[in-house]
Design a protein around this motif. Structure first.
Motif: not given
Lengths: 112, 114
Positions: A33, A35, A43-45, A48, A90, A97, A99-101, A103-105
């Motif tokens: 995904s 952002y 952050p705004q989506f 994905q 980001l 499946g 839920n946790e994402q 994130f990169g730096p």
């Protein structure tokens, strides 16, 4: 294990130019995904991708596009850059499946 | 657009004190997550609470969820200088079809003074 990686770290462009940002997910994660985070905001989506197909799109103009490659890495492309596109971009990956994402730096884009 | 609001926008406390931040959201959710962000870099996942849960603990973190009020709170106990960061709540909207779309609040900036 390596986390999510993004390149480049920083980028400076001028209005009207085009930019490509890159993301490599955690090994085994098939969902990526993107952002956009403007200074002082959450952050705004944007997009994905899962299994190389777009699965979700946020409220961003068509100047924003993305794709996912067979190795599940991803590119975000922005055409005709505007000053307002200056932000931290980001990338996040997640397992099937999950839920946790993760994130990169981020890539900090400055448009002058 | 942002899902909701976080309160307070900024919080400054002394090391050892507890920090509480609140989050409100607008739509029905599958789950709510809290993330931490240091110095405008990547976000780190802290804790996830599902819509059918009311409270969850993880180390010094305690999260509550009130779906009737569409609100959540994050409590950090015995804060440390290393907890200085921005904290964001993020919701996974019900019916989003697993699009991986998290909707973030505007964040609370926490400063913990040594």
């Amino acid at each position: 294990d390596a986390g999510v990686t993004q390149s480049p770290t920083h980028l400076i462009k001028t209005r009207g130019q085009h930019v490509t940002l890159r993301c490599s997910p955690i090994s085994g994660h098939k969902s990526v995904s993107w952002y956009q985070q403007v200074l002082g905001q959450g952050p705004q989506f944007i997009f994905q991708y899962y299994e190389k197909e777009e699965r979700g799109r946020g409220n961003f103009p068509d100047r924003f596009s993305a794709r996912q490659f067979p190795n599940y890495s991803s590119e975000l492309n922005v055409n005709a850059l505007l000053l307002g596109d200056s932000a931290l971009y980001l990338c996040a990956s997640s397992p099937l499946g999950g839920n946790e994402q993760f994130f990169g730096p981020g890539t900090r884009l400055t448009v002058l | 657009s942002q899902q909701g609001e976080e309160d307070p926008q900024a919080l400054s406390i002394q090391e050892g004190e507890n920090a509480t931040m609140n989050c409100s959201y607008k739509t029905s959710i599958n789950n709510l997550q809290w993330y931490r962000q240091n110095s405008g870099r990547g976000l780190v996942h802290l804790i996830l609470i599902r819509s059918n849960e009311r409270e969850k603990h993880s180390g010094r973190l305690r999260v509550t969820l009130d779906t009737s009020k569409k609100s959540s709170s994050l409590l950090i106990t015995a804060s440390r200088a290393a907890d200085t960061a921005s904290y964001f709540c993020a919701t996974d909207a019900r019916g989003s079809g697993n699009t991986g779309k998290l909707i973030f609040g505007q964040g609370t900036t926490l400063q913990v003074k040594p």
